[in-house]
Each structure stands twice: as C-alpha cells, then as structure tokens.
Scaffold this motif. Structure first.
Motif, PDB file in Angstrom:
ATOM      1  N   GLU A 405       0.820  -1.201   0.000  1.00 18.56           N
ATOM      2  CA  GLU A 405       0.000   0.000   0.000  1.00 18.56           C
ATOM      3  C   GLU A 405       0.862   1.262   0.000  1.00 18.56           C
ATOM      4  O   GLU A 405       0.354   2.371  -0.133  1.00 18.56           O
ATOM      5  CB  GLU A 405      -0.923  -0.002   1.221  1.00 18.56           C
ATOM      6  CG  GLU A 405      -1.957  -1.134   1.198  1.00 18.56           C
ATOM      7  CD  GLU A 405      -2.863  -1.103   2.413  1.00 18.56           C
ATOM      8  OE1 GLU A 405      -2.672  -0.214   3.261  1.00 18.56           O
ATOM      9  OE2 GLU A 405      -3.755  -1.962   2.495  1.00 18.56           O
ATOM     10  N   ILE A 406       2.161   1.089   0.148  1.00 20.15           N
ATOM     11  CA  ILE A 406       3.071   2.236   0.156  1.00 20.15           C
ATOM     12  C   ILE A 406       3.236   2.757  -1.263  1.00 20.15           C
ATOM     13  O   ILE A 406       3.554   1.997  -2.177  1.00 20.15           O
ATOM     14  CB  ILE A 406       4.451   1.829   0.700  1.00 20.15           C
ATOM     15  CG1 ILE A 406       4.298   1.039   1.992  1.00 20.15           C
ATOM     16  CG2 ILE A 406       5.324   3.041   0.909  1.00 20.15           C
ATOM     17  CD1 ILE A 406       5.537   0.284   2.368  1.00 20.15           C
ATOM     18  N   LYS A 407       3.043   4.033  -1.467  1.00 20.48           N
ATOM     19  CA  LYS A 407       3.214   4.602  -2.785  1.00 20.48           C
ATOM     20  C   LYS A 407       4.693   4.623  -3.154  1.00 20.48           C
ATOM     21  O   LYS A 407       5.569   4.743  -2.307  1.00 20.48           O
ATOM     22  CB  LYS A 407       2.632   6.020  -2.831  1.00 20.48           C
ATOM     23  CG  LYS A 407       1.113   6.039  -2.702  1.00 20.48           C
ATOM     24  CD  LYS A 407       0.570   7.449  -2.871  1.00 20.48           C
ATOM     25  CE  LYS A 407      -0.947   7.450  -2.808  1.00 20.48           C
ATOM     26  NZ  LYS A 407      -1.499   8.817  -2.965  1.00 20.48           N
ATOM     27  N   GLY A 408       4.942   4.528  -4.456  1.00 22.48           N
ATOM     28  CA  GLY A 408       6.316   4.416  -4.916  1.00 22.48           C
ATOM     29  C   GLY A 408       7.190   5.607  -4.620  1.00 22.48           C
ATOM     30  O   GLY A 408       8.417   5.505  -4.628  1.00 22.48           O
ATOM     31  N   ASP A 409       6.586   6.766  -4.362  1.00 17.66           N
ATOM     32  CA  ASP A 409       7.392   7.946  -4.064  1.00 17.66           C
ATOM     33  C   ASP A 409       7.495   8.208  -2.555  1.00 17.66           C
ATOM     34  O   ASP A 409       7.955   9.263  -2.127  1.00 17.66           O
ATOM     35  CB  ASP A 409       6.811   9.184  -4.759  1.00 17.66           C
ATOM     36  CG  ASP A 409       5.357   9.443  -4.389  1.00 17.66           C
ATOM     37  OD1 ASP A 409       4.791   8.631  -3.622  1.00 17.66           O
ATOM     38  OD2 ASP A 409       4.793  10.439  -4.858  1.00 17.66           O
ATOM     39  N   GLN A 410       7.084   7.204  -1.735  1.00 16.01           N
ATOM     40  CA  GLN A 410       7.135   7.374  -0.282  1.00 16.01           C
ATOM     41  C   GLN A 410       7.810   6.198   0.428  1.00 16.01           C
ATOM     42  O   GLN A 410       7.746   6.093   1.652  1.00 16.01           O
ATOM     43  CB  GLN A 410       5.710   7.550   0.272  1.00 16.01           C
ATOM     44  CG  GLN A 410       5.004   8.780  -0.251  1.00 16.01           C
ATOM     45  CD  GLN A 410       3.560   8.874   0.215  1.00 16.01           C
ATOM     46  OE1 GLN A 410       3.155   8.185   1.136  1.00 16.01           O
ATOM     47  NE2 GLN A 410       2.791   9.734  -0.444  1.00 16.01           N
ATOM     48  N   ILE A 411       8.461   5.331  -0.327  1.00 16.60           N
ATOM     49  CA  ILE A 411       9.053   4.130   0.268  1.00 16.60           C
ATOM     50  C   ILE A 411      10.144   4.495   1.271  1.00 16.60           C
ATOM     51  O   ILE A 411      10.220   3.922   2.369  1.00 16.60           O
ATOM     52  CB  ILE A 411       9.614   3.206  -0.828  1.00 16.60           C
ATOM     53  CG1 ILE A 411       8.477   2.677  -1.692  1.00 16.60           C
ATOM     54  CG2 ILE A 411      10.380   2.028  -0.208  1.00 16.60           C
ATOM     55  CD1 ILE A 411       8.936   1.820  -2.858  1.00 16.60           C
TER      56      ILE A 411
END
Length: 489
Positions: A405-411
């Motif tokens: 559920e983690i967005k790719g720009d917030q890992i």
C-alpha cells in the motif's frame, strides 16, 4: 529436382517446428511455478463455475473465449491437464504454428536455406519463445499478425479478389478484441497504398467498405462486452494496474523524453526491443535498413505498421516489458535474414560463415532468457519468500510491482519512520530510481536505497536470492538480486 528440394526444405521447417514445440512444452512441464497473466485463467474459471458470465476483465473478450472453447473442446478427448496447463500447451502449439506461417510467408522474400535459417531465428528469439510458455495473449496476437500479413500478401498478388479485403477487416477486428490492438488494420491500408504505388497492378475499384464491414462485424462477435467499455477504466483491476503506476518499476522508462538510454522512447527502441528480438538479429535488421536493401513490398506490409504500434505503447504507458514488443519481432527476424542473404550473395561464404556461427550459438543461448527471468522472479516471490519468512513477523517486500500500500514515491519515508524488522527488496527495482536525473523525489530515493543496500541505513544487508539466466555474467548484467535487510536494533 527443385520439387524435391522444396519438399526437403518443408520437411526441415516442420522438423524445427516439432523441436520448438517439444522445447516449449518441456520448459512448461518442468517450470517450478506458473508465470504470466493468471487473470486470464482465473476469469475463465469463474465463468465455467457459474452462469453469471465473465467477471470484470482486464482485456477484451476474444482471448478468453479462445482459450475457454479450446479447453472445453479438448475435454471431449479426455484432457485432464486442467485449464492452466492446457492453456500453456495451446500457447506452445501456437508457437509452432506461428513459425510455420512465418516460414511460408518468408518464401516471398527468401529461398531455400534462407527460409530454414529464418524459421530457426524465429523460434530462437527470446520474446517469441516466451510467448509460448507464459499465459498472455502474445501467441494469439502473433498468429493474427501473421494471418493478416498473409492475407495482405495475397491481396497484393491478386488485388481483384474481394474476399481478401473482408478477411483483413475480420482479423483487424479480432486483434482489437484480443488486446486493444488497432495497428493490424494499418497493414491492410499500407498494402492498399502499395498497390496504388504500383499502378500497373491497380484494379479499377478497391472496395474499402468490405474491410470496414469485416472490422465492424468482428468486433462485437469477438468482444461481446464492448458495449460496457465505458466502465472499463473505472474498475480497480485496471486503475490499479502497474501500467499506470507512479513509480519506476523494473522495465519502466523515465518520463524524460530525450534521456538515453532509459528515456521514454530510447529504452524501448534501444534496449527492450533488441532484447526481445535477439541482439544480433536486431543489429542485423538495422544494418539492412541502413543499406536500404529491403524491398518496398517488405517495408509496406511488414514494417510500416510497427511505428504506429510502438507509438501507442510509448505514449500509453512508461512500462517497457519485453513481451509488449513481441509483435515487432517477426519483421526484425525476416529483415535480419534478408541482410544475411544479401551479404552472402555479395561477398560470398567468407562473410556468411563468420556471421552465422555466433548467430546460431547466441540464438540458442538467449532463447530462454526472458522466461528464466520471469519464472525465477515468480519462484522467489511466491515460493521461497513465504516459506522462509511468513512466520518471522512483519515483512516489507519491495519488488518490481510494489504490491504494498506504500506509494512508490514514499518508500524511503516509510522505512525511516516505521522501521520494519525485515525487508526483502529487489535491487533492480531500487536502482531503477537512479535512472532519473530530474525527479528530485526519485533522486532522494536513489541515495537512500544505495545506503540501504550497503548497510548504512540502520539495516544489515545480505543477498537473499538471485535470479540466474544465460549470458548474465557475459554482459555484466549483474542485477536481479533479492536482498534480505534486517533491522539493527
């Protein structure tokens, strides 16, 4: 004598097709885990298990109908393989049939031993072999491509026969009903244009309405759910598809259009297409284009529709999966073979033998690369990781598709704030962030991921598992490693 030679060539082509079928089925039956788009199989299973019809589909309907009807037909003969394995055997069969069709079509441009070399290169190209062992519509799409190419070739030879116009429309409609592909109709249109440029063979009337009629009637037959297409993009399976993801997964180009070699266009044309067709095949094809040895007929029927297809891919999604480029491969293979014949006729065996030997060796080695990568990735993610780590507490899995559920720009922020105990990450996914030069968020991720894998971000790092495939070391293709990262408390 000539008749005997032709029969011998046909026998050799059939023999290669049988070997290709055996190699593909052997690979399929010995795979440790299925690969491909299981949505196709699961949707058919849902329909067969109820009277409600297909569930919401990711693709148009024709491919589902195709596999379902062939599976039901095979059951009359006592088939007990099940839907999934039967579908793979169907793809292996399409692989061989497509090779024979390619061989038949190549006779218009090649002769004798060159036809045999062409079908060998066809069967040994990575993308076409991959189309045989995965569950995707690529094999069916290649079949439709070769059939419409055959029809248009026949149309050029006999332009007054109207049935060829109608058949061109039918097949074009089925290609759209298979996987939204409108470019096949352009093969027909370029064939008509070729006729106009050869006025001596132009009939008094070319009835385009027959092709349009064939297209119109085949669409609702092959795609009966087309009337609900307006709701298609609002379904979760489509809106959440990785084609539309906002992170640089494996095989994804960067938005920076003119960046090389990972830019919006350059990655597909320079890296992925050469990988799909076979590196030497691709180089030979472009040498032939530079020497301008290809006939107008070859260009109009085999080549000119490909840029239309590629432009759709390049502008529809930034993903550059090699199977998306499969439909360009037959033309590349034929062009490479035409060049080999041209060079041999011009300079003799002294140029042919040095080119042929590495071409054959590399073709045999490179054939399973794409399949090895996909099956190796699936095996680790679906088998090895759950077996070893499901009982050891929370696990963050970061792979190509980033199904978290983690967005790719917030890992990076998630890892720094939540500090999960265990992380398994695929290096090719992490380092893909480093391809970006102007995106500050991805540059930030690149810096963090480098520290993470080097054990400098509060995690101990070690290689958990590695995907191996032919030529990996030779080309210094040293990635596709899964890293096990454990938190240092």
């Amino acid at each position: 004598m000539d008749q005997d030679k032709r029969l011998l060539d046909d026998f050799l082509a059939l023999f290669l097709a049988i070997i290709a079928f055996y190699a593909a089925t052997y690979y399929v039956f010995n795979m440790s885990i299925p690969i491909g788009d299981l949505n196709i199989i699961n949707s058919i299973k849902s329909k067969l298990a109820s009277s409600a019809g297909y569930p919401q589909l990711l693709y148009p309907t024709f491919m589902y109908i195709f596999y379902e009807k062939l599976f039901l037909f095979s059951q009359f003969f006592g088939n007990e393989l099940g839907l999934e394995l039967t579908s793979r055997v169907i793809n292996c069969t399409l692989y061989s049939i497509n090779g024979i069709l390619f061989y038949h079509l190549s006779k218009r441009y090649l002769s004798s031993k060159w036809n045999i070399l062409g079908i060998f290169l066809f069967f040994s190209s990575p993308a076409l072999f991959y189309s045989a062992i995965e569950i995707r519509p690529a094999g069916l799409l290649v079949l439709e491509l070769l059939i419409i190419t055959l029809v248009v070739e026949k149309l050029i030879e006999s332009p007054k026969i109207k049935i060829y116009h109608f058949l061109s429309g039918i097949i074009s409609g089925l290609a759209i009903a298979t996987k939204f592909n409108p470019s096949y109709f352009f093969i027909y249109l370029f064939g008509i244009l070729y006729l106009y440029l050869n006025q001596s063979r132009l009939p008094k009337k070319i009835d385009l309405s027959l092709a349009a009629f064939g297209l119109i009637i085949s669409l609702p037959i092959g795609w009966p759910t087309i009337w609900g297409f307006g709701n298609y993009f609002n379904t979760p399976g489509v809106s959440d598809n990785f084609y539309f993801s906002n992170f640089p997964g494996f095989g994804k180009a960067i938005e920076e259009t003119w960046s090389f070699p990972y830019g919006k266009y350059s990655m597909g044309l320079v890296i992925i297409l050469s990988f799909a067709a076979g590196i030497l095949n691709y180089i030979l094809f472009w040498v032939g284009a530079a020497l301008r040895i290809y006939s107008k007929r070859f260009l109009f029927i085999w080549i000119f529709h490909i840029p239309i297809y590629l432009i759709l891919i390049f502008n529809f999604t930034l993903y550059r999966m090699s199977h998306m480029f499969t439909l360009a491969v037959p033309a590349i293979i034929l062009g490479a073979t035409i060049l080999l014949r041209y060079l041999t006729h011009r300079w003799g065996p002294k140029i042919f033998i040095p080119l042929l030997f590495p071409l054959i060796i590399l073709s045999l080695i490179q054939t399973p690369i794409q399949a090895d990568i996909a099956s190796g990735f699936a095996q680790i993610v679906k088998q090895e990781i759950p077996t070893k780590f499901t009982d050891e507490g929370p696990l963050l899995l970061i792979t190509n598709y980033n199904n978290n559920e983690i967005k790719g720009d917030q890992i990076d922020l998630y890892i720094q704030n939540k500090r999960p105990k265990t992380i398994i990450a695929l290096d090719s996914f992490l380092y893909n962030y480093c391809k970006y030069k102007n995106n500050k968020i991805y540059i930030r991720h690149c810096s963090f991921f480098k520290k993470l894998l080097n054990g400098q971000a509060g995690y101990r790092s070690e290689v958990f598992s590695e995907i191996n495939f032919p030529l990996k070391r030779f080309f210094d293709f040293d990635f596709l490693k899964f890293y096990l990262l454990t938190r240092i408390d």
